[in-house]
Design a protein around this motif. Structure first.
Motif, mmCIF file in Angstrom:
data_model
loop_
_atom_site.group_PDB
_atom_site.id
_atom_site.type_symbol
_atom_site.label_atom_id
_atom_site.label_comp_id
_atom_site.label_asym_id
_atom_site.label_seq_id
_atom_site.Cartn_x
_atom_site.Cartn_y
_atom_site.Cartn_z
ATOM 1 N N ALA A 1 0.816 -1.210 0.000
ATOM 2 C CA ALA A 1 0.000 0.000 0.000
ATOM 3 C C ALA A 1 0.855 1.269 0.000
ATOM 4 C CB ALA A 1 -0.929 0.011 1.216
ATOM 5 N N GLU A 2 2.062 1.185 0.572
ATOM 6 C CA GLU A 2 2.949 2.349 0.582
ATOM 7 C C GLU A 2 3.415 2.692 -0.826
ATOM 8 O OE1 GLU A 2 4.921 4.675 2.934
ATOM 9 O OE2 GLU A 2 2.778 4.505 3.282
ATOM 10 N N GLY A 3 3.731 1.675 -1.610
ATOM 11 C CA GLY A 3 4.115 1.925 -2.995
ATOM 12 C C GLY A 3 2.977 2.550 -3.768
ATOM 13 N N ALA A 4 1.753 2.064 -3.512
ATOM 14 C CA ALA A 4 0.575 2.623 -4.177
ATOM 15 C C ALA A 4 0.359 4.076 -3.756
ATOM 16 C CB ALA A 4 -0.657 1.781 -3.851
ATOM 17 N N ARG A 5 0.506 4.346 -2.464
ATOM 18 C CA ARG A 5 0.313 5.711 -1.960
ATOM 19 C C ARG A 5 1.285 6.675 -2.627
ATOM 20 N NH1 ARG A 5 3.118 8.870 0.568
ATOM 21 N NH2 ARG A 5 4.659 7.273 1.118
ATOM 22 N N ALA A 6 2.564 6.297 -2.682
ATOM 23 C CA ALA A 6 3.580 7.182 -3.259
ATOM 24 C C ALA A 6 3.374 7.357 -4.763
ATOM 25 C CB ALA A 6 4.971 6.625 -2.980
ATOM 26 N N MET A 7 2.965 6.302 -5.437
ATOM 27 C CA MET A 7 2.700 6.369 -6.878
ATOM 28 C C MET A 7 1.525 7.309 -7.153
ATOM 29 S SD MET A 7 3.731 4.922 -9.821
ATOM 30 C CE MET A 7 3.147 4.314 -11.414
ATOM 31 N N ARG A 8 0.456 7.182 -6.386
ATOM 32 C CA ARG A 8 -0.698 8.071 -6.562
ATOM 33 C C ARG A 8 -0.306 9.523 -6.308
ATOM 34 N NH1 ARG A 8 -3.270 4.409 -3.019
ATOM 35 N NH2 ARG A 8 -4.368 2.753 -4.154
ATOM 36 N N ALA A 9 0.474 9.736 -5.257
ATOM 37 C CA ALA A 9 0.880 11.101 -4.906
ATOM 38 C C ALA A 9 1.673 11.735 -6.028
ATOM 39 C CB ALA A 9 1.686 11.094 -3.615
#
Length: 340
Positions: A227-235
């Motif tokens: 989920a951290e990778g997804a969060r940073a990618m979305r940001a």
């Protein structure tokens, strides 16, 4: 039916009880003639005799166990490390007790206290941070330790780590050769040697290959969650940061980037290329199969166990660090950037 004793085994093999004991102990078997050792082993097997590890530990003042401290048992990169540890410990007559910390300092301390109460002879630790007071305390108490996949600052403790810098450099070089100029790095936490080393290598390689240097292209993440990778990618996407490729600090972060590509209708690798790090199991089964940096995790475990046993047998042995080579595995998640 009464259980067979060591004396029964010795009588069946025609040897002294002390000889039978040495022949059945992996740590002392070399002191016994090979033919005699085989005869004792056959006698023990035919009688159904099993050595009592508790009785042996009382005699030798050794538990023949070591503790393995992991941050997340569900992370697929750790089973091969544990397998490597077991591969070396087993023939030496040792067993591993494995604990999970969930990256929680309080839980970590409680778990290590529990291991020490069970008289483990040393620790193999995969949870180390750059500033890690608990490890400093254990080191001061002369607890034998080896770190895997991590180093700490200002602490003279042995470690086995992959060549993180070389791995990231290979990933950047691969993307540069394909023609990518703006590469987003989903970087691991600055509290770990792994996160710092991989981020530093990324910055150095970007300069070496004359790619675009932009602070917005480095996005810090927690290593342990997809989920951290997804969060940073979305940001990064929401901020309008332009990039045609992603190098993730590890494979879990890369999987998070895959998730975002799916939810945003971004084609990988047609729109964005993605590279991971670690080569966890089954990445070749993804669609597209993930390009990643392969780390010899089982060998890390083997070397860590070897170093810990050496430290147990030779307490005065100086600490050392082993750096294991890595290799880029090119699969279908990377290609030349789209024209325009």
């Amino acid at each position: 039916m009464q259980k067979p004793t060591l004396r029964d085994v010795a009588q069946a093999a025609g040897v002294h009880v002390a000889t039978a004991s040495r022949a059945l102990n992996p740590n002392t078997r070399s002191l016994v003639n090979a033919d005699t050792a085989r005869r004792v082993s056959r006698a023990a097997k035919s009688l159904g005799y099993r050595p009592n590890p508790i009785a042996r530990s009382l005699k030798t003042a050794k538990s023949l166990t070591v503790g393995v401290v992991l941050p997340d048992l569900t992370n697929p990169l750790f089973p091969p490390i544990v397998r490597g540890i077991d591969d070396l410990l087993g023939p030496a007559g040792y067993s591993a007790l494995i604990v999970n910390t969930d990256n929680d300092p309080a839980r970590e301390k409680a778990q290590i206290d529990s291991l020490r109460s069970r008289q483990v002879e040393g620790l193999i630790v995969a949870t180390a941070r750059l500033n890690h007071p608990l490890l400093t305390e254990l080191h001061q108490q002369d607890v034998k330790m080896v770190l895997v996949n991590r180093r700490t600052d200002h602490l003279d403790v042995s470690s086995v780590v992959p060549d993180d810098a070389a791995g990231i450099a290979q990933a950047v070089a691969h993307l540069a050769r394909l023609g990518h100029r703006r590469v987003l790095h989903l970087a691991g936490p600055a509290t770990t040697s792994t996160g710092i080393t991989r981020a530093r290598s990324f910055r150095n390689a970007v300069r070496e290959f004359d790619l675009v240097q932009d602070p917005a292209l480095i996005a810090p993440c927690d290593f342990w969650a997809e989920a951290e990778g997804a969060r940073a990618m979305r940001a990064a996407l929401d901020a309008g940061t332009e990039f045609t490729a992603v190098i993730a600090g590890n494979d879990l972060l890369a999987l998070g980037a895959y998730d975002v590509c799916g939810e945003r209708g971004i084609a990988c690798p047609d729109d964005i290329s993605i590279v991971g790090f670690n080569d966890m199991p089954f990445l070749d089964k993804l669609r597209p199969a993930l390009t990643t940096v392969a780390v010899p995790h089982q060998q890390i475990g083997v070397e860590a166990a070897r170093m810990l046993l050496e430290a147990i047998d030779g307490p005065a042995r100086p600490a050392r660090s082993v750096l294991l080579p890595v290799s880029l595995v090119v699969r279908a998640s990377t290609r030349k950037p789209a024209a325009g």
